[in-house]
Design a protein around this motif. Structure first.
Motif, PDB file in Angstrom:
ATOM      1  N   ALA A   1      34.329   2.945  27.614  1.00  0.00           N
ATOM      2  CA  ALA A   1      33.241   2.572  28.527  1.00  0.00           C
ATOM      3  C   ALA A   1      32.205   1.718  27.798  1.00  0.00           C
ATOM      4  O   ALA A   1      31.712   0.722  28.349  1.00  0.00           O
ATOM      5  N   CYS A   2      31.898   2.072  26.569  1.00  0.00           N
ATOM      6  CA  CYS A   2      30.920   1.289  25.803  1.00  0.00           C
ATOM      7  C   CYS A   2      31.453  -0.123  25.545  1.00  0.00           C
ATOM      8  O   CYS A   2      30.716  -1.113  25.652  1.00  0.00           O
TER       9      CYS A   2
ATOM     10  N   ARG B   1      33.628  -1.770  27.289  1.00  0.00           N
ATOM     11  CA  ARG B   1      33.568  -2.475  28.571  1.00  0.00           C
ATOM     12  C   ARG B   1      32.168  -3.005  28.854  1.00  0.00           C
ATOM     13  O   ARG B   1      31.982  -4.148  29.272  1.00  0.00           O
ATOM     14  N   ARG B   2      31.212  -2.134  28.600  1.00  0.00           N
ATOM     15  CA  ARG B   2      29.830  -2.471  28.881  1.00  0.00           C
ATOM     16  C   ARG B   2      29.399  -3.672  28.038  1.00  0.00           C
ATOM     17  O   ARG B   2      28.765  -4.608  28.534  1.00  0.00           O
ATOM     18  N   VAL B   3      29.773  -3.655  26.765  1.00  0.00           N
ATOM     19  CA  VAL B   3      29.407  -4.755  25.870  1.00  0.00           C
ATOM     20  C   VAL B   3      30.101  -6.046  26.299  1.00  0.00           C
ATOM     21  O   VAL B   3      29.521  -7.130  26.256  1.00  0.00           O
TER      22      VAL B   3
ATOM     23  N   GLU C   1      30.857  -6.805  29.293  1.00  0.00           N
ATOM     24  CA  GLU C   1      30.236  -7.290  30.522  1.00  0.00           C
ATOM     25  C   GLU C   1      28.867  -7.910  30.266  1.00  0.00           C
ATOM     26  O   GLU C   1      28.552  -8.978  30.765  1.00  0.00           O
ATOM     27  N   ARG C   2      28.070  -7.186  29.505  1.00  0.00           N
ATOM     28  CA  ARG C   2      26.716  -7.661  29.233  1.00  0.00           C
ATOM     29  C   ARG C   2      26.412  -7.555  27.748  1.00  0.00           C
ATOM     30  O   ARG C   2      25.765  -6.614  27.306  1.00  0.00           O
TER      31      ARG C   2
ATOM     32  N   SER D   1      22.851  -6.256  25.119  1.00  0.00           N
ATOM     33  CA  SER D   1      21.856  -5.358  25.727  1.00  0.00           C
ATOM     34  C   SER D   1      21.327  -4.459  24.617  1.00  0.00           C
ATOM     35  O   SER D   1      22.099  -3.985  23.791  1.00  0.00           O
TER      36      SER D   1
ATOM     37  N   PHE E   1      22.972  -1.269  23.360  1.00  0.00           N
ATOM     38  CA  PHE E   1      24.376  -1.393  22.945  1.00  0.00           C
ATOM     39  C   PHE E   1      24.576  -2.378  21.796  1.00  0.00           C
ATOM     40  O   PHE E   1      25.656  -2.899  21.607  1.00  0.00           O
TER      41      PHE E   1
END
Ligand code: ADP
Ligand code: MG
Length: 510
Positions: A191-192, A194-196, A198-199, A202, A205
């Motif tokens: 999930a982390c 993926r998050r990185v 995507e954005r 941030s 992260f």
């Protein structure tokens, strides 16, 4: 240059274009020729395919992919054949490690061939395949061979930042998010990542710090982040990503110092949008390189760039890293990849088996997931070998074949089995309580598994009948004897039962 197998003088001048090769490749589990010879051009293409298949079986999937897969077929001159490799490092390595074997295999295939020449492909830049760096330290790690559902190298291979191509290692298109199987042990890290992807950048992260044991998917996730960020249909593919191992970081840094190009090195590094450093633990004790990394790290984060780092331990446990670097590494998101569970191993095997297009019975997958518990790379290697074998000989995958083909791997994972382990596995298998192994209950649903456990204890351990009896609630040795003969008898009349017992035995066997 030549690898001499049986004497003879060096052959004549080689004439070959370096691209007319073929190599054993597998997509969708099929053995395929690669390159022009796939259309039947090279007179020895069929021989070469057989030799590659042999080699693959002999050395195993991982080794084959790491060192031999990129070999291509060159010219034949009288008694000598040329094989090309894309880099000097690979050529030298293959020559020293596999030269003799290649010679012998060729000679066995084509008696006229008495010498094998290993040469650098004359023009390998025209070759679309990603090329491992000359130092051979950080080429993409051994790749998963099987991922038919994923885009092939030609469509998705992204040269990482053209201008930095000698700085970073290529991203492996098969290490995508799609090819990553998510389960409890890795869902947070996934999930982390993926998050990185995507954005990026941030605050919470950055850096993203992934850690966990060997072969649990850290490198895979880092490549996935890089692949996602550089997808051509996304922001025009304008994001520049540099992925490299810490080891390579160090070698590049040292090389830059030697050639007095540290400024260029720093500039190159600081010009990327995303910097990913794999296996940071390598920098422990390498103080100057750490220092350099620390400055690069700060410069990038201050400029709003994303950093992704992996290591085998959490920042706080990486003793030997400078304190200030450790502190900064822990400032973003720290995500742990835990050891695999049985369920995750099964899911991964199912996904990879399905992608290969070879039917692998659930029992075989279960068996593998029970036997190979250390890391995903080994699990994958074992499955790939099974699949290669099935493809090659066109035989169905069975438990027997699995034991045979994976003999060496399984042996390495074997350990001495105990009566307690047998009791536990058998209870799990039939869903009864472990305590029922020694209870006085005589209901068939309990008594039968207990008998099987006694039978297996007799078969798989060196314990005597009275000793076994004692472990099963102080039963008499005649009870154990009866159990053994009862199970043997049942196995001859009830094939489903026999299969269950056999499966359990194979799982436990040492
Ligand atoms: P690490 O870098 O943590 O040592 P890798 O990322 O190199 O491990 O993973 C080893 C192999 O296992 C790779 O081929 C990778 O694709 C595969 N692998 C690991 N975890 C998964 C997963 N969850 N799903 C699919 N493949 C995986
Ligand atoms: Mg790794």
């Amino acid at each position: 240059m030549s690898t001499t197998m049986m004497g003879g003088s060096p052959g004549g001048v080689m004439v070959a274009d370096g691209q007319g090769g073929m190599a054993l490749d597998r997509s969708g589990g099929d053995l395929q020729a690669r390159g022009p010879e796939a259309r039947g051009g090279h007179p020895f293409a069929a021989h070469w395919a057989r030799i590659c298949a042999r080699l693959q079986l002999e050395v195993g999937e991982v080794e084959y992919r790491t060192w031999l897969r990129q070999m291509t077929l060159g010219a034949v001159d009288q008694d000598e054949i040329t094989l090309y490799l894309p880099t000097r490092f690979l050529r030298d390595w293959v020559r020293s490690q596999y030269g003799d074997r290649l010679g012998a295999l060729w000679n066995a295939e084509v008696a006229e061939i008495r010498r094998v020449e290993l040469a650098l492909a004359p023009d390998h830049s025209a070759n679309a395949r990603p090329e491992p760096p000359e130092d051979g330290m950080t080429a993409s790690e051994p790749r998963p061979a099987m991922a038919a559902s994923l885009p092939g190298p030609s469509s998705a291979f992204t040269p990482v930042v053209e201008k930095n191509s000698d700085l970073a290692a290529p991203l492996d298109p098969r290490f995508s998010f799609d090819g990553f199987v998510v389960g409890k042990p890795n869902e947070f890290a996934y999930a982390c990542a993926r998050r990185v992807a995507e954005r990026p950048s941030s605050p919470g992260f950055n850096p993203l710090f992934l850690y966990g044991g060997v072969g649990l998917g850290k490198t895979h996730l880092m490549h996935a982040v890089g692949l996602e960020l550089t997808r051509p249909d996304r922001s025009g593919g304008a994001v520049s990503v540099a992925y490299m191992s810490a080891e390579k970081f160090m070698y590049r840094f040292i090389a830059a110092i030697r050639s007095q190009q540290t400024m260029e090195f720093k500039e190159q590094l600081r010009s990327v949008d995303v910097l990913m450093i794999d296996d940071l633990q390598f920098l422990i004790g390498k103080d100057n390189t750490q220092e350099e990394f620390f400055h690069t790290f700060n410069a990038l984060v201050d400029a709003g760039k994303q950093i992704v780092v992996s290591a085998d331990k959490s920042p706080s446990d990486l003793s030997g890293l400078e304190d200030r670097l450790r502190t900064r590494l822990g400032c973003g998101m720290v995500a742990d990849i835990h050891a695999t569970t049985f369920e995750l191993r099964i899911s991964i095997l199912e996904a990879k088996a399905q992608a290969s297009g070879v039917a692998v019975p659930p029992k075989v997958l279960e068996f593998l997931a029970h036997k190979i518990t250390t890391n995903v790379r080994e699990l994958e290697g074992a499955l790939n070998r099974l699949i290669a074998h099935a493809n090659l000989f066109g035989r169905p995958v069975t438990l027997e074949a699995t034991q045979e083909v994976l003999h060496d791997i399984l042996k390495a994972h074997d350990r001495r089995v105990t009566i307690e382990e047998i009791q536990r596995k058998v209870s799990e298998h039939w869903n009864i309580r472990l305590t029922d192994m020694s209870s006085a209950r005589r209901a068939r649903a309990v008594a039968r598994p207990r008998q099987v456990a006694m039978y297996l204890s007799k078969q798989l351990t060196s314990r005597s009948l009275p000793e076994i009896g004692r472990k099963f609630g102080n039963r008499d040795h005649t009870t154990v004897m009866h159990a053994v003969s009862r199970v043997q008898e049942l196995m001859t009349t009830d094939s489903a039962f026999a299969e269950d017992v056999e499966l359990l035995r194979r799982m436990l066997e040492s």
